[in-house]
Design a protein around this motif. Structure first.
Motif, mmCIF file in Angstrom:
data_model
loop_
_atom_site.group_PDB
_atom_site.id
_atom_site.type_symbol
_atom_site.label_atom_id
_atom_site.label_comp_id
_atom_site.label_asym_id
_atom_site.label_seq_id
_atom_site.Cartn_x
_atom_site.Cartn_y
_atom_site.Cartn_z
ATOM 1 N N CYS A 15 0.681 -1.336 -0.023
ATOM 2 C CA CYS A 15 -0.080 0.144 0.106
ATOM 3 C C CYS A 15 0.922 1.421 -0.065
ATOM 4 O O CYS A 15 0.481 2.245 -0.837
ATOM 5 N N TYR A 16 1.893 1.161 0.909
ATOM 6 C CA TYR A 16 2.668 2.549 0.822
ATOM 7 C C TYR A 16 3.549 2.664 -0.237
ATOM 8 O O TYR A 16 3.438 3.999 -0.871
ATOM 9 N N SER A 17 3.947 1.782 -1.143
ATOM 10 C CA SER A 17 4.672 1.817 -2.084
ATOM 11 C C SER A 17 3.900 2.580 -3.287
ATOM 12 O O SER A 17 4.101 3.385 -3.938
ATOM 13 N N LEU A 18 2.400 1.929 -3.452
ATOM 14 C CA LEU A 18 1.758 2.487 -4.399
ATOM 15 C C LEU A 18 1.247 3.800 -4.407
ATOM 16 O O LEU A 18 1.373 4.745 -5.115
ATOM 17 N N GLN A 19 0.879 4.181 -3.006
ATOM 18 C CA GLN A 19 0.754 5.604 -2.544
ATOM 19 C C GLN A 19 1.705 6.801 -2.774
ATOM 20 O O GLN A 19 1.655 7.669 -3.242
ATOM 21 N N SER A 41 9.270 4.617 -10.286
ATOM 22 C CA SER A 41 9.883 3.606 -10.916
ATOM 23 C C SER A 41 9.947 2.517 -9.694
ATOM 24 O O SER A 41 9.374 1.269 -9.789
ATOM 25 N N GLU A 42 10.632 2.677 -8.813
ATOM 26 C CA GLU A 42 11.221 1.765 -7.790
ATOM 27 C C GLU A 42 9.813 1.503 -7.007
ATOM 28 O O GLU A 42 9.695 0.247 -6.402
ATOM 29 N N MET A 43 9.047 2.670 -6.678
ATOM 30 C CA MET A 43 8.069 2.289 -5.835
ATOM 31 C C MET A 43 6.891 1.523 -6.525
ATOM 32 O O MET A 43 6.399 0.699 -5.998
ATOM 33 N N LEU A 44 6.695 1.639 -7.703
ATOM 34 C CA LEU A 44 5.814 0.956 -8.614
ATOM 35 C C LEU A 44 6.088 -0.490 -8.664
ATOM 36 O O LEU A 44 5.346 -1.282 -8.425
ATOM 37 N N LEU A 45 7.515 -0.777 -8.895
ATOM 38 C CA LEU A 45 7.999 -2.090 -8.975
ATOM 39 C C LEU A 45 7.942 -2.766 -7.467
ATOM 40 O O LEU A 45 7.640 -3.998 -7.426
ATOM 41 N N LEU A 46 8.183 -2.200 -6.519
ATOM 42 C CA LEU A 46 8.264 -2.602 -5.173
ATOM 43 C C LEU A 46 6.677 -3.058 -4.874
ATOM 44 O O LEU A 46 6.166 -3.852 -4.293
ATOM 45 N N HIS A 47 5.541 -2.118 -5.305
ATOM 46 C CA HIS A 47 4.300 -2.399 -5.386
ATOM 47 C C HIS A 47 3.834 -3.738 -6.021
ATOM 48 O O HIS A 47 3.264 -4.669 -5.514
ATOM 49 N N PHE A 72 -2.098 -6.314 -14.593
ATOM 50 C CA PHE A 72 -0.938 -6.246 -13.581
ATOM 51 C C PHE A 72 0.351 -6.403 -14.448
ATOM 52 O O PHE A 72 1.377 -5.721 -13.988
ATOM 53 N N HIS A 73 0.477 -7.176 -15.582
ATOM 54 C CA HIS A 73 1.822 -7.295 -16.518
ATOM 55 C C HIS A 73 1.819 -5.504 -17.098
ATOM 56 O O HIS A 73 3.028 -5.389 -17.206
ATOM 57 N N TYR A 74 0.780 -5.116 -17.395
ATOM 58 C CA TYR A 74 0.956 -3.872 -18.036
ATOM 59 C C TYR A 74 1.481 -2.768 -16.945
ATOM 60 O O TYR A 74 2.202 -1.973 -17.404
ATOM 61 N N LEU A 75 1.169 -2.982 -15.731
ATOM 62 C CA LEU A 75 1.623 -2.023 -14.577
ATOM 63 C C LEU A 75 3.210 -2.213 -14.638
ATOM 64 O O LEU A 75 3.840 -1.307 -14.391
ATOM 65 N N TRP A 76 3.689 -3.381 -14.908
ATOM 66 C CA TRP A 76 5.182 -3.537 -14.689
ATOM 67 C C TRP A 76 5.760 -2.954 -16.043
ATOM 68 O O TRP A 76 6.788 -2.112 -15.603
ATOM 69 N N HIS A 77 5.066 -2.900 -17.065
ATOM 70 C CA HIS A 77 5.864 -1.959 -18.233
ATOM 71 C C HIS A 77 5.544 -0.595 -17.802
ATOM 72 O O HIS A 77 6.535 0.099 -18.313
ATOM 73 N N GLN A 78 4.617 -0.083 -17.445
ATOM 74 C CA GLN A 78 4.565 1.204 -17.019
ATOM 75 C C GLN A 78 5.599 1.620 -16.000
ATOM 76 O O GLN A 78 6.063 2.815 -16.117
ATOM 77 N N ALA A 79 5.884 0.859 -14.939
ATOM 78 C CA ALA A 79 7.117 0.872 -13.886
ATOM 79 C C ALA A 79 8.314 1.170 -14.704
ATOM 80 O O ALA A 79 9.038 2.114 -14.255
ATOM 81 N N CYS A 80 8.647 0.362 -15.680
ATOM 82 C CA CYS A 80 9.636 0.385 -16.381
ATOM 83 C C CYS A 80 10.031 1.611 -17.104
ATOM 84 O O CYS A 80 10.862 2.131 -17.258
ATOM 85 N N GLN A 81 8.654 2.015 -17.843
ATOM 86 C CA GLN A 81 8.632 3.094 -18.829
ATOM 87 C C GLN A 81 8.804 4.469 -18.033
ATOM 88 O O GLN A 81 9.325 5.397 -18.556
ATOM 89 N N ILE A 82 8.443 4.516 -16.755
ATOM 90 C CA ILE A 82 8.578 5.583 -15.912
ATOM 91 C C ILE A 82 9.933 5.969 -15.997
ATOM 92 O O ILE A 82 10.385 7.203 -15.976
ATOM 93 N N ARG A 83 10.765 5.241 -15.511
ATOM 94 C CA ARG A 83 12.166 5.272 -15.428
ATOM 95 C C ARG A 83 12.845 5.628 -16.754
ATOM 96 O O ARG A 83 13.630 6.630 -17.003
ATOM 97 N N MET A 89 2.518 9.664 -16.246
ATOM 98 C CA MET A 89 1.566 9.106 -16.764
ATOM 99 C C MET A 89 0.511 9.568 -16.107
ATOM 100 O O MET A 89 -0.765 9.339 -16.448
ATOM 101 N N GLY A 90 0.491 10.250 -15.150
ATOM 102 C CA GLY A 90 -0.604 10.737 -14.425
ATOM 103 C C GLY A 90 -1.244 11.730 -14.855
ATOM 104 O O GLY A 90 -2.658 11.911 -14.706
ATOM 105 N N VAL A 91 -0.687 12.418 -15.611
ATOM 106 C CA VAL A 91 -1.096 13.561 -16.407
ATOM 107 C C VAL A 91 -2.168 13.097 -17.544
ATOM 108 O O VAL A 91 -3.313 13.958 -17.842
ATOM 109 N N PHE A 92 -1.991 11.723 -18.110
ATOM 110 C CA PHE A 92 -2.696 11.312 -19.193
ATOM 111 C C PHE A 92 -3.721 10.504 -18.629
ATOM 112 O O PHE A 92 -4.340 9.888 -19.092
ATOM 113 N N ALA A 93 -4.127 10.264 -17.282
ATOM 114 C CA ALA A 93 -5.156 9.569 -16.780
ATOM 115 C C ALA A 93 -6.446 9.734 -17.354
ATOM 116 O O ALA A 93 -6.771 11.013 -17.444
#
Length: 143
Positions: A15-19, A41-47, A72-83, A89-93
């Motif tokens: 929860c903390y890492s996503l927040q 990116s690290e926080m999203l990967l930790l989540h 869930f797999h797509y979220l991993w790609h997003q974590a890598c793309q952030i870095r 990506m929050g701007v385009f939500a």
């Protein structure tokens, strides 16, 4: 006081890492600086890792409390793309559009297959017309 319950510790980390990732995105512009991008990116990967651990733990106990889905797999790609790209990506939500998409789905599922497309477009155009009408009403000077 530190909890000795490993499941609560992993859940807290999850929860903390996503927040933390969301908070970093919310407090940044369209382009992230290198440090912010790396931390987000690290926080999203930790989540992702902690959620996967919870899913595996509960699956071994035959409790489907944490399910892994294709998103869930797509979220991993997003974590890598952030870095890599450093784009916030929050701007385009599109969270605010979710209810509208649900309304389109309701129209589509209530129509016959032959008329579904035309009915969805009719309702969509009606919504756009109402939006323009309301906008024009707000711009008119009050007498």
């Amino acid at each position: 006081m530190k909890s000795k319950d490993i499941i609560l510790q992993v859940l807290g980390t999850c929860c903390y890492s996503l927040q933390k990732c969301i908070s970093l995105m919310d407090n940044s512009g369209i382009l992230l600086d290198v440090d912010t991008a790396n931390e987000a990116s690290e926080m999203l990967l930790l989540h992702i890792k902690s959620y996967a651990w919870l899913a595996a733990k509960f699956d071994s106990e035959r409790l489907m409390a944490f399910k892994i889905r294709p998103k869930f797999h797509y979220l991993w790609h997003q974590a890598c793309q952030i870095r890599e790209w450093r784009i916030n990506m929050g701007v385009f939500a599109t969270w605010s559009d979710e209810s509208f998409l649900g309304k389109i789905k309701l129209v589509a599922t209530a129509c016959h297959g032959k008329t579904m497309t035309s009915r969805v477009y009719q309702r969509y155009l009606l919504c756009l017309a109402m939006l323009v009408y309301r906008h024009n009403q707000m711009e008119k000077p009050s007498s």
